[in-house]
Design a protein around this motif. Structure first.
Motif, PDB file in Angstrom:
ATOM      1  N   GLN A  63     -10.217   3.974  12.860  1.00 63.38           N
ATOM      2  CA  GLN A  63     -10.246   3.523  11.519  1.00 63.38           C
ATOM      3  C   GLN A  63      -9.991   2.104  11.442  1.00 63.38           C
ATOM      4  OE1 GLN A  63     -11.983   5.280   8.784  1.00 63.38           O
ATOM      5  NE2 GLN A  63     -11.794   3.179   7.898  1.00 63.38           N
ATOM      6  N   ASN A  64     -10.505   1.142  10.825  1.00 58.73           N
ATOM      7  CA  ASN A  64      -9.937  -0.318  10.541  1.00 58.73           C
ATOM      8  C   ASN A  64      -9.252  -0.051   8.784  1.00 58.73           C
ATOM      9  OD1 ASN A  64     -10.492  -1.545  12.846  1.00 58.73           O
ATOM     10  ND2 ASN A  64     -12.642  -1.525  12.289  1.00 58.73           N
ATOM     11  N   VAL A  65      -8.136  -0.290   8.968  1.00 58.74           N
ATOM     12  CA  VAL A  65      -7.594  -0.390   7.496  1.00 58.74           C
ATOM     13  C   VAL A  65      -7.052  -1.717   7.037  1.00 58.74           C
ATOM     14  CG1 VAL A  65      -5.614   0.812   6.200  1.00 58.74           C
ATOM     15  CG2 VAL A  65      -6.690   1.993   8.168  1.00 58.74           C
ATOM     16  N   LEU A  66      -7.188  -1.858   5.877  1.00 55.17           N
ATOM     17  CA  LEU A  66      -6.941  -3.267   5.188  1.00 55.17           C
ATOM     18  C   LEU A  66      -5.862  -2.935   4.285  1.00 55.17           C
ATOM     19  CD1 LEU A  66      -7.614  -6.282   4.584  1.00 55.17           C
ATOM     20  CD2 LEU A  66      -9.082  -5.437   2.754  1.00 55.17           C
ATOM     21  N   GLY A  67      -4.595  -3.501   4.549  1.00 50.10           N
ATOM     22  CA  GLY A  67      -3.821  -3.464   3.587  1.00 50.10           C
ATOM     23  C   GLY A  67      -2.285  -4.171   3.939  1.00 50.10           C
ATOM     24  N   ASN A  70       0.284  -8.822   3.295  1.00 48.65           N
ATOM     25  CA  ASN A  70      -0.728  -9.993   3.613  1.00 48.65           C
ATOM     26  C   ASN A  70      -2.065  -9.425   3.450  1.00 48.65           C
ATOM     27  OD1 ASN A  70       1.378 -11.977   3.707  1.00 48.65           O
ATOM     28  ND2 ASN A  70       1.757 -11.158   5.815  1.00 48.65           N
ATOM     29  N   ARG A  71      -2.488  -8.572   3.455  1.00 46.62           N
ATOM     30  CA  ARG A  71      -3.708  -7.921   3.198  1.00 46.62           C
ATOM     31  C   ARG A  71      -4.478  -7.873   4.887  1.00 46.62           C
ATOM     32  NH1 ARG A  71      -5.636  -4.921  -0.237  1.00 46.62           N
ATOM     33  NH2 ARG A  71      -7.834  -5.458  -0.094  1.00 46.62           N
ATOM     34  N   ASP A  72      -3.507  -7.650   5.542  1.00 52.20           N
ATOM     35  CA  ASP A  72      -3.935  -7.322   7.269  1.00 52.20           C
ATOM     36  C   ASP A  72      -4.767  -6.161   7.518  1.00 52.20           C
ATOM     37  OD1 ASP A  72      -2.370  -9.617   7.771  1.00 52.20           O
ATOM     38  OD2 ASP A  72      -0.622  -8.548   8.175  1.00 52.20           O
ATOM     39  N   VAL A  73      -5.756  -6.627   8.415  1.00 52.48           N
ATOM     40  CA  VAL A  73      -6.471  -5.476   9.045  1.00 52.48           C
ATOM     41  C   VAL A  73      -5.879  -4.983  10.216  1.00 52.48           C
ATOM     42  CG1 VAL A  73      -8.793  -4.880   9.953  1.00 52.48           C
ATOM     43  CG2 VAL A  73      -8.505  -6.533   8.006  1.00 52.48           C
ATOM     44  N   ILE A  74      -5.652  -3.362  10.241  1.00 49.38           N
ATOM     45  CA  ILE A  74      -4.798  -3.001  11.262  1.00 49.38           C
ATOM     46  C   ILE A  74      -6.091  -1.835  11.926  1.00 49.38           C
ATOM     47  CG2 ILE A  74      -2.899  -1.340  12.008  1.00 49.38           C
ATOM     48  CD1 ILE A  74      -1.654  -2.599   9.368  1.00 49.38           C
ATOM     49  N   ALA A  75      -6.136  -1.708  13.034  1.00 50.27           N
ATOM     50  CA  ALA A  75      -6.923  -0.579  13.723  1.00 50.27           C
ATOM     51  C   ALA A  75      -6.075   0.532  14.148  1.00 50.27           C
ATOM     52  CB  ALA A  75      -7.635  -1.122  15.122  1.00 50.27           C
TER      53      ALA A  75
END
Length: 87
Positions: A63-67, A70-75
């Motif tokens: 799941q790719n999560v934005l948060g 800095n609104r980074d995308v984390i897998a």
């Protein structure tokens, strides 16, 4: 002359990199193929993959999560060791 030397170096490096990659894939048992889906797989699709001779099937949830600030995308990966080895 410099251009010729660069061309020869580039032409010689390609096969060496391919050999190195192949040795690494075999040594570390890396995957030859990955099948990804943004919607998941049906049981029928999973059965078809499991029927490939010599295949080892592993299921991974991604799941790719934005948060974050800095609104980074984390897998995020969820891994449950369910291995089906096909002979």
């Amino acid at each position: 002359m410099l251009g010729t030397l660069i061309f020869v170096g580039v032409k010689a490096t390609g096969p060496a990199l391919n050999d190195s990659l192949q040795a690494t894939v075999v040594k570390h048992h890396l995957s030859d193929l990955e099948i990804l889906s943004s919607q998941g797989f049906t049981e029928t699709e999973l059965k078809a993959v499991r029927q490939v001779p010599g295949a080892q099937v592993e299921g991974v949830l991604l799941q790719n999560v934005l948060g974050g600030k800095n609104r980074d995308v984390i897998a995020l990966y969820g891994y449950q060791k369910i291995i089906t080895k096909i002979s």
